[in-house]
Design an enzyme around this catalytic site. Structure first.
Site, PDB file in Angstrom:
ATOM      1  N   GLN A   1       0.669  -1.053   0.112  1.00 51.57           N
ATOM      2  CA  GLN A   1      -0.008  -0.060  -0.285  1.00 51.57           C
ATOM      3  C   GLN A   1       0.871   1.134   0.027  1.00 51.57           C
ATOM      4  O   GLN A   1       0.454   2.301  -0.015  1.00 51.57           O
ATOM      5  CB  GLN A   1      -0.972   0.345   1.188  1.00 51.57           C
ATOM      6  CG  GLN A   1      -1.905  -1.360   1.329  1.00 51.57           C
ATOM      7  CD  GLN A   1      -2.418  -1.338   2.470  1.00 51.57           C
ATOM      8  OE1 GLN A   1      -2.197  -0.657   3.764  1.00 51.57           O
ATOM      9  NE2 GLN A   1      -3.680  -1.803   2.629  1.00 51.57           N
TER      10      GLN A   1
ATOM     11  N   VAL B   1       3.615   4.042  -1.171  1.00 50.35           N
ATOM     12  CA  VAL B   1       3.746   4.753  -2.414  1.00 50.35           C
ATOM     13  C   VAL B   1       5.304   5.055  -2.250  1.00 50.35           C
ATOM     14  O   VAL B   1       5.632   5.932  -3.378  1.00 50.35           O
ATOM     15  CB  VAL B   1       2.783   5.831  -2.550  1.00 50.35           C
ATOM     16  CG1 VAL B   1       1.427   5.275  -2.896  1.00 50.35           C
ATOM     17  CG2 VAL B   1       2.839   7.021  -1.590  1.00 50.35           C
ATOM     18  N   ASP B   2       6.101   4.732  -1.529  1.00 54.98           N
ATOM     19  CA  ASP B   2       7.371   5.464  -1.260  1.00 54.98           C
ATOM     20  C   ASP B   2       8.467   4.615  -2.197  1.00 54.98           C
ATOM     21  O   ASP B   2       9.774   5.367  -2.172  1.00 54.98           O
ATOM     22  CB  ASP B   2       7.788   5.398   0.070  1.00 54.98           C
ATOM     23  CG  ASP B   2       7.701   4.071   0.746  1.00 54.98           C
ATOM     24  OD1 ASP B   2       8.044   3.057   0.068  1.00 54.98           O
ATOM     25  OD2 ASP B   2       6.876   3.945   1.853  1.00 54.98           O
TER      26      ASP B   2
ATOM     27  N   HIS C   1      -1.538   1.445  -4.306  1.00 48.44           N
ATOM     28  CA  HIS C   1      -1.942   2.839  -4.238  1.00 48.44           C
ATOM     29  C   HIS C   1      -0.988   3.523  -5.398  1.00 48.44           C
ATOM     30  O   HIS C   1      -0.661   4.860  -5.056  1.00 48.44           O
ATOM     31  CB  HIS C   1      -1.799   3.174  -3.026  1.00 48.44           C
ATOM     32  CG  HIS C   1      -2.950   2.768  -2.205  1.00 48.44           C
ATOM     33  ND1 HIS C   1      -2.514   2.688  -0.647  1.00 48.44           N
ATOM     34  CD2 HIS C   1      -4.131   2.414  -2.458  1.00 48.44           C
ATOM     35  CE1 HIS C   1      -3.755   2.168   0.008  1.00 48.44           C
ATOM     36  NE2 HIS C   1      -4.560   1.908  -0.992  1.00 48.44           N
TER      37      HIS C   1
ATOM     38  N   CYS D   1      -5.023  13.097 -23.478  1.00 46.75           N
ATOM     39  CA  CYS D   1      -3.499  12.616 -23.658  1.00 46.75           C
ATOM     40  C   CYS D   1      -3.297  11.509 -22.400  1.00 46.75           C
ATOM     41  O   CYS D   1      -3.893  11.618 -21.350  1.00 46.75           O
ATOM     42  CB  CYS D   1      -2.734  13.612 -23.130  1.00 46.75           C
ATOM     43  SG  CYS D   1      -0.813  13.182 -22.954  1.00 46.75           S
TER      44      CYS D   1
ATOM     45  N   CYS E   1       2.970  18.277 -19.089  1.00 47.06           N
ATOM     46  CA  CYS E   1       3.149  17.110 -19.965  1.00 47.06           C
ATOM     47  C   CYS E   1       4.059  17.372 -21.027  1.00 47.06           C
ATOM     48  O   CYS E   1       3.959  18.066 -22.161  1.00 47.06           O
ATOM     49  CB  CYS E   1       1.735  16.329 -20.399  1.00 47.06           C
ATOM     50  SG  CYS E   1       1.774  15.119 -21.414  1.00 47.06           S
TER      51      CYS E   1
ATOM     52  N   CYS F   1       1.638  16.204 -24.802  1.00 45.66           N
ATOM     53  CA  CYS F   1       0.849  17.032 -25.393  1.00 45.66           C
ATOM     54  C   CYS F   1       1.035  18.497 -25.157  1.00 45.66           C
ATOM     55  O   CYS F   1       0.590  19.333 -25.870  1.00 45.66           O
ATOM     56  CB  CYS F   1      -0.596  16.875 -24.886  1.00 45.66           C
ATOM     57  SG  CYS F   1      -0.763  17.239 -23.248  1.00 45.66           S
TER      58      CYS F   1
ATOM     59  N   ALA G   1       8.451  -4.521  12.493  1.00 47.07           N
ATOM     60  CA  ALA G   1       8.338  -5.746  11.451  1.00 47.07           C
ATOM     61  C   ALA G   1       9.744  -5.603  10.693  1.00 47.07           C
ATOM     62  O   ALA G   1      10.306  -6.691  10.478  1.00 47.07           O
ATOM     63  CB  ALA G   1       7.172  -5.191  10.291  1.00 47.07           C
TER      64      ALA G   1
HETATM   65 ZN    ZN Z   1      -0.349  15.173 -21.979  1.00 47.17          ZN
END
Ligand code: ZN
Length: 415
Positions: A102, A104-105, A122, A135, A298, A301, A394
């Site tokens: 879970q 995201v690191d 995630h 896009c 982006c 695009c 853990a």
């Molecule tokens: Zn784009």
């Protein structure tokens, strides 16, 4: 509940197929803060203003500053022995072991966990994707820090943040190479990377559902820099709780801090200086008004803003990831063992996986700093002899518990 290591290891040794569910507790052992935790500088922001498609549409600058901080913090943290132990287990049981994280690191990837056996429920902080309707640009393994000069995180501004101080140093070059190679090399996930996000029929454990028709999927949230906002495609609903264990913990921490502040305030009620001090502490901090032109754009695009490739509140989990997890769990022979690490395993989808494994005869082992005594699928199973609960760090317990398969972790590794 059983915490008998010998019987766990006996079962582990005879297990043919194993799955691990990983939550925020494992990264906490690397010093990675719950991102708005007690004393953390982002704590006065509501998660809804930082981690939703709407938040990004309303204030992409604020959201990007928040994620720039998280990316920077993640790159300062280092994988711990728990991450390395799982990576080693994956190498020793190719095709027969799967890690579902879970987090995201990127720490599992940096521990060189084989990419084909690592699923990020995630998303991750080092993927960017275009927000334009037209896009489909998406790029994984973007380790630039900052992403644009305007998003540079000033370490001095965070000097007072106790969570930030706990982080154990800069990212090593070989770590970033490993990160690039391991999660972002060619592999099944890359091939499916544009499969997008599903909004289909998910049910969370707290009863919130999406019905697949009016969910709010990431691909229906778009930001146009000229001020045009795409019309909403449907009624917005809260669907999956993103990083729920993190959010729950934050709430508790926030409450504690507020109570403490209230006490201080009543003590210092007549002291206007103290009152002003408290007020300034409450103030939302350091965010800048960064013009949209200075945010990541982006490259494909050249119109859409880029956004972080994480799953936000109100978004469904990536379909291809859920599909692969489902395929693994329903395949034969049945999964013998599910390791629930750094999470209570009581929130969807973790709870669903635990249940599915148990229904087909598998056992569950929880490794967490707090083994939840309250009723959950995992703890009920364990109480009834269906598994083990190991309370503690853990990162320390897991490598020892997995020794029958992974051996002793090589000492030359940098933990
Ligand atoms: Zn784009």
């Amino acid at each position: 509940m059983s915490s008998d290591l010998a019987s766990f290891q006996q079962h582990l040794s005879s297990s043919k197929r194993i799955i691990a569910l990983v939550g925020a507790g494992l990264s906490a052992s690397s010093g990675l803060p719950t991102f708005r935790g007690s004393g953390g500088l982002w704590r006065n922001y509501d998660a809804m203003d930082l981690a939703t498609p709407d938040a990004f549409q309303n204030d992409p600058s604020l959201v990007w500053q928040f994620y720039s901080y998280r990316r920077h913090a993640a790159l300062r943290a280092k994988p711990n022995k728990g991450h390395y132990a799982l990576a080693e287990l994956a190498r020793r049981r190719p095709g027969q072991f799967l890690t579902l994280t879970q987090n995201v690191d990127g720490l599992s990837a940096r521990a060189q966990h084989p990419q084909e056996d690592l699923l990020c429920l995630h998303g991750d902080l080092f993927t960017v994707k275009c927000t334009s309707f037209m896009c489909s640009y998406k790029q994984e393994g973007v380790l630039d820090d900052p992403l644009t000069p305007a998003l540079k995180v000033d370490d001095e501004e965070y000097a007072a943040d106790p969570n930030y101080k706990k982080l154990n140093g800069g990212v090593a070059t070989e770590d970033s190479d490993a990160l690039k190679k391991s999660i972002f090399g060619k592999g099944p996930l890359m091939e499916q990377r544009d499969a997008g996000y599903s909004s289909g029929g998910l049910t969370t454990t707290d009863g919130l559902t999406t019905d697949g028709t009016d969910g709010y999927s990431s691909s229906s949230s778009f930001f146009f820099p000229n001020g045009y906002n795409a019309p909403p495609t449907g009624r917005k609903k809260k669907t999956e709780e993103v990083e729920p264990s993190v959010i729950e913990k934050e709430k508790e921490e926030e409450q504690e801090q507020e109570e403490q502040e209230e006490q201080e305030e009543s003590k210092d009620n007549n002291d206007s200086h103290a009152h002003a001090k408290k007020k300034s502490r409450k103030k939302k901090f350091i965010t800048k008004d960064i013009p949209i032109d200075l945010l990541p754009r982006c490259p494909s695009c050249k119109v859409g803003l880029l956004r972080p490739g994480v799953v936000w509140f109100g978004e469904a989990l990536p379909f291809n990831v859920l599909q692969r997890a489902d395929d693994f769990i329903t395949a034969d022979p049945p999964v013998d063992l599910i390791l629930v690490i750094g999470t209570s395993g009581s929130v969807w989808p973790a709870a669903g996986y635990v249940e599915q494994v148990a229904m087909r005869g598998g056992k569950v082992a929880v490794f967490n700093i707090d083994v939840d005594e309250e009723s959950s699928i995992a703890t009920d199973l364990i109480k009834n002899g269906g598994g083990w609960a190991f309370q503690g760090d853990a990162a320390e317990i897991l490598p020892k518990a997995l020794e029958p398969i992974i051996g002793t972790l090589r000492p030359h590794r940098k933990y």
